[in-house]
Motif scaffolding. Structure first.
Motif, PDB file in Angstrom:
ATOM      1  N   THR A  84     -75.127  54.466 -32.954  1.00 35.36           N
ATOM      2  CA  THR A  84     -74.458  55.645 -32.389  1.00 35.36           C
ATOM      3  C   THR A  84     -72.953  55.546 -32.634  1.00 35.36           C
ATOM      4  O   THR A  84     -72.305  56.531 -33.027  1.00 35.36           O
ATOM      5  N   ILE A  85     -72.401  54.341 -32.410  1.00 38.72           N
ATOM      6  CA  ILE A  85     -70.942  54.178 -32.641  1.00 38.72           C
ATOM      7  C   ILE A  85     -70.617  54.431 -34.113  1.00 38.72           C
ATOM      8  O   ILE A  85     -69.664  55.146 -34.453  1.00 38.72           O
ATOM      9  N   ALA A  86     -71.497  53.859 -34.999  1.00 36.49           N
ATOM     10  CA  ALA A  86     -71.275  54.040 -36.439  1.00 36.49           C
ATOM     11  C   ALA A  86     -71.305  55.532 -36.780  1.00 36.49           C
ATOM     12  O   ALA A  86     -70.476  56.036 -37.561  1.00 36.49           O
ATOM     13  N   ALA A  87     -72.286  56.239 -36.176  1.00 40.80           N
ATOM     14  CA  ALA A  87     -72.403  57.675 -36.451  1.00 40.80           C
ATOM     15  C   ALA A  87     -71.151  58.405 -35.973  1.00 40.80           C
ATOM     16  O   ALA A  87     -70.622  59.281 -36.680  1.00 40.80           O
ATOM     17  N   PHE A  88     -70.619  58.014 -34.808  1.00 38.03           N
ATOM     18  CA  PHE A  88     -69.407  58.659 -34.284  1.00 38.03           C
ATOM     19  C   PHE A  88     -68.235  58.459 -35.236  1.00 38.03           C
ATOM     20  O   PHE A  88     -67.434  59.370 -35.471  1.00 38.03           O
ATOM     21  N   ILE A  89     -68.186  57.209 -35.785  1.00 39.72           N
ATOM     22  CA  ILE A  89     -67.091  56.923 -36.739  1.00 39.72           C
ATOM     23  C   ILE A  89     -67.224  57.844 -37.952  1.00 39.72           C
ATOM     24  O   ILE A  89     -66.233  58.362 -38.484  1.00 39.72           O
ATOM     25  N   VAL A  90     -68.492  58.087 -38.383  1.00 46.70           N
ATOM     26  CA  VAL A  90     -68.721  58.979 -39.527  1.00 46.70           C
ATOM     27  C   VAL A  90     -68.292  60.413 -39.173  1.00 46.70           C
ATOM     28  O   VAL A  90     -67.722  61.124 -40.002  1.00 46.70           O
ATOM     29  N   PHE A  91     -68.556  60.810 -37.887  1.00 45.41           N
ATOM     30  CA  PHE A  91     -68.211  62.180 -37.479  1.00 45.41           C
ATOM     31  C   PHE A  91     -66.687  62.407 -37.467  1.00 45.41           C
ATOM     32  O   PHE A  91     -66.215  63.526 -37.687  1.00 45.41           O
ATOM     33  N   LEU A  92     -65.906  61.354 -37.146  1.00 47.49           N
ATOM     34  CA  LEU A  92     -64.482  61.516 -36.847  1.00 47.49           C
ATOM     35  C   LEU A  92     -63.660  62.206 -37.953  1.00 47.49           C
ATOM     36  O   LEU A  92     -62.944  63.169 -37.663  1.00 47.49           O
ATOM     37  N   PRO A  93     -63.735  61.728 -39.246  1.00 47.38           N
ATOM     38  CA  PRO A  93     -62.882  62.356 -40.269  1.00 47.38           C
ATOM     39  C   PRO A  93     -63.086  63.862 -40.338  1.00 47.38           C
ATOM     40  O   PRO A  93     -62.120  64.633 -40.416  1.00 47.38           O
ATOM     41  N   ARG A  94     -64.369  64.285 -40.253  1.00 48.42           N
ATOM     42  CA  ARG A  94     -64.625  65.725 -40.340  1.00 48.42           C
ATOM     43  C   ARG A  94     -64.024  66.438 -39.125  1.00 48.42           C
ATOM     44  O   ARG A  94     -63.397  67.488 -39.251  1.00 48.42           O
ATOM     45  N   ALA A  95     -64.254  65.793 -37.908  1.00 43.86           N
ATOM     46  CA  ALA A  95     -63.769  66.422 -36.679  1.00 43.86           C
ATOM     47  C   ALA A  95     -62.244  66.507 -36.675  1.00 43.86           C
ATOM     48  O   ALA A  95     -61.671  67.506 -36.241  1.00 43.86           O
ATOM     49  N   LEU A  96     -61.601  65.463 -37.179  1.00 44.36           N
ATOM     50  CA  LEU A  96     -60.143  65.412 -37.082  1.00 44.36           C
ATOM     51  C   LEU A  96     -59.453  66.194 -38.206  1.00 44.36           C
ATOM     52  O   LEU A  96     -58.441  66.846 -37.973  1.00 44.36           O
ATOM     53  N   PHE A  97     -60.011  66.079 -39.434  1.00 45.00           N
ATOM     54  CA  PHE A  97     -59.247  66.616 -40.567  1.00 45.00           C
ATOM     55  C   PHE A  97     -59.898  67.795 -41.291  1.00 45.00           C
ATOM     56  O   PHE A  97     -59.224  68.533 -41.968  1.00 45.00           O
ATOM     57  N   ILE A  98     -61.181  67.941 -41.172  1.00 42.57           N
ATOM     58  CA  ILE A  98     -61.822  68.942 -42.019  1.00 42.57           C
ATOM     59  C   ILE A  98     -62.277  70.174 -41.238  1.00 42.57           C
ATOM     60  O   ILE A  98     -62.061  71.302 -41.645  1.00 42.57           O
ATOM     61  N   SER A  99     -62.923  69.950 -40.057  1.00 40.59           N
ATOM     62  CA  SER A  99     -63.600  71.031 -39.355  1.00 40.59           C
ATOM     63  C   SER A  99     -62.672  72.178 -38.983  1.00 40.59           C
ATOM     64  O   SER A  99     -61.544  71.965 -38.542  1.00 40.59           O
ATOM     65  N   THR A 100     -63.218  73.408 -39.181  1.00 35.30           N
ATOM     66  CA  THR A 100     -62.464  74.601 -38.795  1.00 35.30           C
ATOM     67  C   THR A 100     -63.051  75.189 -37.526  1.00 35.30           C
ATOM     68  O   THR A 100     -62.600  76.198 -37.015  1.00 35.30           O
ATOM     69  N   PHE A 101     -64.151  74.565 -37.046  1.00 37.67           N
ATOM     70  CA  PHE A 101     -64.803  75.055 -35.826  1.00 37.67           C
ATOM     71  C   PHE A 101     -63.992  74.646 -34.593  1.00 37.67           C
ATOM     72  O   PHE A 101     -63.261  73.652 -34.643  1.00 37.67           O
ATOM     73  N   PRO A 102     -64.161  75.371 -33.437  1.00 38.91           N
ATOM     74  CA  PRO A 102     -63.366  74.993 -32.245  1.00 38.91           C
ATOM     75  C   PRO A 102     -63.848  73.666 -31.638  1.00 38.91           C
ATOM     76  O   PRO A 102     -65.031  73.340 -31.757  1.00 38.91           O
ATOM     77  N   ASP A 103     -62.949  72.930 -30.962  1.00 40.92           N
ATOM     78  CA  ASP A 103     -63.213  71.647 -30.269  1.00 40.92           C
ATOM     79  C   ASP A 103     -64.097  70.689 -31.062  1.00 40.92           C
ATOM     80  O   ASP A 103     -65.132  70.216 -30.588  1.00 40.92           O
ATOM     81  N   PRO A 104     -63.756  70.382 -32.293  1.00 39.72           N
ATOM     82  CA  PRO A 104     -64.665  69.542 -33.094  1.00 39.72           C
ATOM     83  C   PRO A 104     -64.862  68.138 -32.505  1.00 39.72           C
ATOM     84  O   PRO A 104     -65.955  67.600 -32.546  1.00 39.72           O
ATOM     85  N   VAL A 105     -63.771  67.551 -31.904  1.00 38.17           N
ATOM     86  CA  VAL A 105     -63.916  66.180 -31.364  1.00 38.17           C
ATOM     87  C   VAL A 105     -64.824  66.202 -30.147  1.00 38.17           C
ATOM     88  O   VAL A 105     -65.735  65.362 -30.010  1.00 38.17           O
ATOM     89  N   LEU A 106     -64.590  67.185 -29.258  1.00 36.67           N
ATOM     90  CA  LEU A 106     -65.408  67.264 -28.041  1.00 36.67           C
ATOM     91  C   LEU A 106     -66.894  67.417 -28.400  1.00 36.67           C
ATOM     92  O   LEU A 106     -67.771  66.748 -27.852  1.00 36.67           O
ATOM     93  N   ARG A 107     -67.191  68.264 -29.370  1.00 33.10           N
ATOM     94  CA  ARG A 107     -68.575  68.476 -29.794  1.00 33.10           C
ATOM     95  C   ARG A 107     -69.170  67.183 -30.348  1.00 33.10           C
ATOM     96  O   ARG A 107     -70.320  66.827 -30.035  1.00 33.10           O
ATOM     97  N   ALA A 108     -68.347  66.488 -31.155  1.00 31.19           N
ATOM     98  CA  ALA A 108     -68.843  65.220 -31.733  1.00 31.19           C
ATOM     99  C   ALA A 108     -69.136  64.215 -30.622  1.00 31.19           C
ATOM    100  O   ALA A 108     -70.156  63.515 -30.637  1.00 31.19           O
ATOM    101  N   VAL A 109     -68.223  64.175 -29.617  1.00 34.61           N
ATOM    102  CA  VAL A 109     -68.408  63.209 -28.507  1.00 34.61           C
ATOM    103  C   VAL A 109     -69.679  63.554 -27.736  1.00 34.61           C
ATOM    104  O   VAL A 109     -70.519  62.679 -27.459  1.00 34.61           O
TER     105      VAL A 109
END
Ligand code: ADP
Length: 510
Positions: A98-123
């Motif tokens: 799960t932690i590894a998956a979260f790490i994978v989610f982070l770059p998209r959430a932080l730098f790529i995603s145009t959707f609202p609240d990407p970090v909150l959704r990932a968390v």
């Protein structure tokens, strides 16, 4: 100094062990599982960033709308490796992936995603997916613990049944519904096969449980019961019934059956013997006292100076003393012989004898004592010699003749016969007396046993026939009786004919 050979050997063994270890790891199931895990995770990551990869590489043919839609859906792929990790590596594995998956989610959430609240959704997704993975791990842990427990219980049950199968006592396990769940081979041997039937049918031939004898309710409530029971098969068993929890959790009754029929019989025999011994003691005292009283009476009469005795009366009284003395002597002889036999010091001194001589001499002496009976003798001519102790065989004849006199009316006939049969000499003593009931015939040769006709001979000891049998057996012979109540009895004994072989064997034994 270093031994080069040794160093080479060490190196070779080291390489060998590395090689073996690597091979073991390659062959191990864990490695495959781990590779599957990495592959799953890799595929998920690839799918997650596939849109960005297509953009970056310019693979127009692979551009699909799906890879550009809501990222939450793309994250769902990761449920696969997270649940897989939970299943294979339990809670810890699920947390790590799960932690590894979260790490994978982070770059998209932080730098790529145009959707609202990407970090909150990932968390939020990470938390839910992590929980699902952990839950999978916990469920797997629990089910494994259960199957381990079941396997252990089963192996313990099997071990216990193996032990029960080797027990000499019968073992029966009865369920709370009275159904027989287990029988060991001893139980099957003694009572027959009964698996699946009800205990009350199998053991007691009943069609429903019997409240008086059934211990099942008490035992399943926790009590241990020990009791003795006579079964319809005529045997007595000591039963110990105790509670037993079967693998399905049902409280059953485990009962062991020990056959104590023989012990009970011995106990009964001992009680009987004790009774016979007390009777014997009182009879012996009576038997000793009555001739002494008569002798004392006669002697006192003789001592009275004022009485003049004519010859006939004197002879009658003296004959009385002689008869009473004979009675006493016979009793004492019987007692003495019995104790010698019991102590094993009355071994026959065997020599060649003619049975006709023993019979004739004994009969002559008995005729003198018992004048009110008629004695007949029938000895077949040319009877072979026997190898026997003269006095002991004479004692047997005396015992049989005295019984014949005692158990028949005065004036009746007593016949003694002897003949040769099948390499043996057979002697019989018949009377026309009261006879012996059939059920007593098997017991009259027992020590101290006195039959129901004993009033014919008050004060007997029940030893005469026991002594006779012991003597005849010591001569490798046989003794038995035939009788009809009210018509008379015949006692037979057979002794082997003296041949050279037996004579030599006897001499060697002696
Ligand atoms: P006892 O005569 O002292 O009782 P025995 O050992 O000689 O003891 O005999 C055992 C029993 O066998 C007797 O009590 C009697 O019941 C039975 N018995 C023996 N001989 C005769 C016989 N000739 N006729 C009838 N009963 C006999």
């Amino acid at each position: 100094m270093n031994n080069p050979d040794r160093t080479r050997k060490d190196e070779t063994s080291k390489t060998d062990s590395w090689y073996a270890r690597a091979l073991a790891v390659l062959r191990s199931r864990d490695l495959y599982l781990f590779c599957i895990m990495i592959a799953l995770f890799g595929i998920c990551t690839l799918l997650y960033y596939f849109g960005e990869l297509v953009d970056f590489a310019g693979w127009e043919a692979l551009r699909q709308d799906f890879f550009y839609t809501v990222h939450d859906i793309h994250r769902l792929f990761f449920l696969g490796p997270i649940i897989y990790a939970g299943y294979i590596y339990r809670v810890k594995g699920a947390v790590l992936v799960t932690i590894a998956a979260f790490i994978v989610f982070l770059p998209r959430a932080l730098f790529i995603s145009t959707f609202p609240d990407p970090v909150l959704r990932a968390v939020l997704f990470t938390i839910v997916a992590g929980l699902m993975g952990c839950l999978t791990g916990m469920v797997r842990n629990e089910s494994e613990r259960r199957s381990l427990l079941e396997a252990r219980t089963k192996s313990e049950r099997d071990r216990m049944f193996r032990m029960l199968a080797n027990m000499e006592e019968g073992v029966l396990i009865i369920g709370p519904d009275y159904g027989i769940r287990y029988m060991n081979p001893s139980m099957v041997r003694e009572f027959g096969e009964g698996m699946g039937s009800h205990c009350y049918e199998y053991l007691h031939n009943l069609d429903r449980p019997c409240d008086q004898i059934c211990k099942l309710p008490a035992v399943t409530a926790g009590a241990t019961e020990r009791f003795e029971y006579n079964f319809p098969n005529g045997r007595t068993y000591e039963i110990v019934a105790s509670p037993f929890v079967d693998s399905d959790g049902a409280t059953c009754q485990l009962a062991t059956f020990r056959d104590i029929t023989q012990r009970k019989q011995v106990e009964l025999e001992l009680i009987e013997l004790d009774k016979l011994k007390s009777e014997f003691l009182s009879n012996v005292s009576h038997e000793l006292r009555s001739p002494l009283t008569s002798i004392k009476g006669i002697v006192s009469s003789f001592l009275q100076k004022d009485i003049e005795w004519d010859d006939a009366s004197r002879e009658m009284l003296l004959t009385g003393i002689s008869e009473e003395t004979d009675r006493l002597a016979s009793l004492v002889t019987n007692l003495l012989n019995m104790s010698r036999l019991e102590a094993g010091v009355w071994n026959p001194e065997k020599e060649r004898h003619n049975i006709s001589d023993i019979i004739s001499e004994t009969l002559e002496q008995q005729k003198r004592v018992h004048r009110k009976h008629t004695f007949e003798i029938d000895l077949k001519p040319g009877l072979p010699e026997i190898c026997a102790d003269y006095n002991q065989i004479r004692q047997v004849l005396i015992n049989l003749l005295e019984n014949a006199v005692a158990y028949s009316e005065e004036g009746t006939r007593i016949a003694v016969k002897a003949r040769a049969v099948d390499g043996e000499v057979e002697v019989s003593v018949s009377d026309q007396g009261v006879g012996i009931p059939l059920e007593e015939l098997g017991k009259i040769f027992d020590k101290f046993y006195r039959g129901s006709q004993t009033r014919q001979r008050p004060g007997g000891t029940g030893l005469g026939l026991a002594i006779s049998r012991a003597i005849i057996l010591a001569h490798s012979g046989q003794i038995w009786a035939e009788s009809e109540v009210g018509r008379g009895s015949t006692f037979y004994f057979r002794l082997p004919v003296a041949d050279l072989a037996t004579e030599w064997r006897l001499k060697l034994d002696g």
